[in-house]
Design an enzyme around this catalytic site. Sequence first.
Site, PDB file in Angstrom:
ATOM      1  N   HIS A  33       0.860  -1.188   0.000  1.00  0.00           N
ATOM      2  CA  HIS A  33       0.000   0.000   0.000  1.00  0.00           C
ATOM      3  C   HIS A  33       0.895   1.237   0.000  1.00  0.00           C
ATOM      4  CE1 HIS A  33      -3.845  -1.845   2.030  1.00  0.00           C
ATOM      5  NE2 HIS A  33      -4.084  -1.612   0.750  1.00  0.00           N
TER       6      HIS A  33
ATOM      7  N   CYS B  57      -2.605   2.999   8.980  1.00  0.00           N
ATOM      8  CA  CYS B  57      -3.594   2.022   8.520  1.00  0.00           C
ATOM      9  C   CYS B  57      -4.844   2.047   9.398  1.00  0.00           C
ATOM     10  CB  CYS B  57      -3.022   0.605   8.550  1.00  0.00           C
ATOM     11  SG  CYS B  57      -1.646   0.338   7.445  1.00  0.00           S
TER      12      CYS B  57
HETATM   13  N1  ARG Z   1      -4.218  -7.067   6.570  1.00  0.00           N
HETATM   14  C1  ARG Z   1      -4.566  -5.859   5.886  1.00  0.00           C
HETATM   15  C2  ARG Z   1      -4.491  -6.079   4.394  1.00  0.00           C
HETATM   16  O1  ARG Z   1      -3.569  -6.750   3.971  1.00  0.00           O
HETATM   17  C3  ARG Z   1      -3.669  -4.730   6.303  1.00  0.00           C
HETATM   18  C4  ARG Z   1      -4.075  -3.396   5.751  1.00  0.00           C
HETATM   19  C5  ARG Z   1      -3.145  -2.290   6.118  1.00  0.00           C
HETATM   20  N2  ARG Z   1      -3.708  -1.034   5.832  1.00  0.00           N
HETATM   21  C6  ARG Z   1      -3.093  -0.003   5.257  1.00  0.00           C
HETATM   22  N3  ARG Z   1      -3.711   1.142   5.184  1.00  0.00           N
HETATM   23  N4  ARG Z   1      -1.908  -0.143   4.717  1.00  0.00           N
HETATM   24  O2  ARG Z   1      -5.304  -5.621   3.633  1.00  0.00           O
END
Ligand code: ARG
Length: 281
Positions: free
Chosen positions: A178, A274
Amino acid sequence: MTSLAPASTPPATRRARPRRFLMVRPERFEVAYEINVWMDATVPVDTARAVAQWEALVAAYRAAGHEVHLLEPGEGLPDMVYAANGGTSVGGLFYTARFAHAERVGESALHERWQREAGARVVVAREVNEGEGDLLAVGGRVLAGHGFRTDPAAHAELAEATGVELVSLRLVDPCYYHLDIALTVLDEERGEIAYLPEAFDDASRAVLERLYPDAILVAPDEAALFALNSVSDGLRVFHPAAARGWAEQLAERGFEPVPIELDELLKGGGSVKCCTLVLRG
Ligand code: ARG
């Protein structure tokens, strides 16, 4: 003789701006599946510890004068604590998320309902995007990640819906799946950022160098501690506590680092940013 200050000199006045955040208590948090390289379903999760750490983050935001709104965690949605992925508030509207992985698809409708009840103008996404995980508003534009989760077609869709300039950036390292793990917005109004150059392809790195010549560049070992998954109010930067080198870099630029222990939530591949969806308008 020059009147220009060196790039590393902090602006004389850093100013905290009050923010409104939407967050989800991790009472249903667990690692039941693996959709990023940080997740390991064989490692036990201490949900009570995750909740306690998350509550300390909420308390730190409130102590700093920020408003925190809460969205109820949905059943069977253990990743919902990562509220930043639930959509994007920008350009006077809320653009819904459309998750890349089936395990998280159900989160989107819960965010949408909260936004509608709060009176937001909602645009329902047709294209796959993971909200502020990949779409970061800064200085009148949106920096938009793609390569792992968000489809570039969503960049175009959001640009069309808002009229805001979208800058597409390609992520190349699965550890930084991300944009909000590879890049932090430090001053949304002034347009100051920090990033990990290695997380981007050459073309995107060149774009970042051109648009943000004064950006803080973060070292790979700090980024691996989720340093860049920080939230800034323009003065204070709430950051994963383990990233001490990052805190020093921030202090040199006149920011106030606020260390947050959130390691239980690292097991799902996320940290401070996140867990924090920014509400605008
Ligand atoms: N386990 C989640 C996923 O893989 C983690 C998300 C993390 N969020 C972020 N804004 N980077 O989707």
